[in-house]
Design an enzyme around this catalytic site. Sequence first.
Site, PDB file in Angstrom:
ATOM      1  N   LYS A 103     -15.072  17.658  25.558  1.00 37.73           N
ATOM      2  CA  LYS A 103     -16.276  18.437  25.323  1.00 37.73           C
ATOM      3  C   LYS A 103     -16.663  19.185  26.591  1.00 37.73           C
ATOM      4  CE  LYS A 103     -20.971  17.801  23.460  1.00 37.73           C
ATOM      5  NZ  LYS A 103     -21.968  16.780  23.045  1.00 37.73           N
ATOM      6  N   HIS A 105     -19.568  21.041  26.888  1.00 37.41           N
ATOM      7  CA  HIS A 105     -21.002  21.305  26.946  1.00 37.41           C
ATOM      8  C   HIS A 105     -21.746  19.981  26.785  1.00 37.41           C
ATOM      9  CE1 HIS A 105     -19.900  21.336  22.690  1.00 37.41           C
ATOM     10  NE2 HIS A 105     -21.137  20.932  22.442  1.00 37.41           N
TER      11      HIS A 105
END
Length: 218
Positions: A103, A105
Amino acid sequence: MESYKREFIQFLEGAGVLKFGDFTAKSGRKIPYFINAGDIKTGDQIMKLGEFYAKAYFEKVGNKRTVLYGPAYKGIPIAVSVACALSREGLDVPFFFNRKEEKDHGEGGVFVGYKPQENEEIVIVEDVITAGTAIRESMNILSSLKGTKVAATFVMVDRKEKGQTEKSAMAEVGEEFGFPVYSVVDVYDIIEYLEEDEKNRENVDRIKAYLEINGAKA
């Protein structure tokens, strides 16, 4: 056969986790039976699965606090259920798992859940090991955690199959990475269970024939 092993095999078969037929394993081998934790579908089933793993954990590791790691995707609910089962028995352990894609963010990173600290020991919980491919992938992912070490791996079933040599995949993984690999039952327990009912003869014969070719010699 110990009663808990029979109970576990009955549970796997009743939940649809243990199936017989023609399947292809992650290793590419054509196999006559299949173990798939992804077929656990209810709260009661996942709770019971965790309890069997917890029993094996206490037998092999004792009351030692480690960190449970569940490889995505099937290992995730296993890790959660084992952590819950251990907690009910008085041992509260943290758990974490990985994302298939990192991921970029929010909190970011590849891991979700507890962040293992330096000198902490990790226990991997998986469904099965056929050729050791999935465990090697997990070790590659876990290598980013500096100062930690994997203390053991627990799986549902030891398939007793050759890995990259004549030794079993579980033995190879243990030797390669320096930790033990434990199982609740192995394929010979399943054979013994099946042999109690004559209607299972075809499945028994097919599994034995498969092991003649792919079974570990050590």
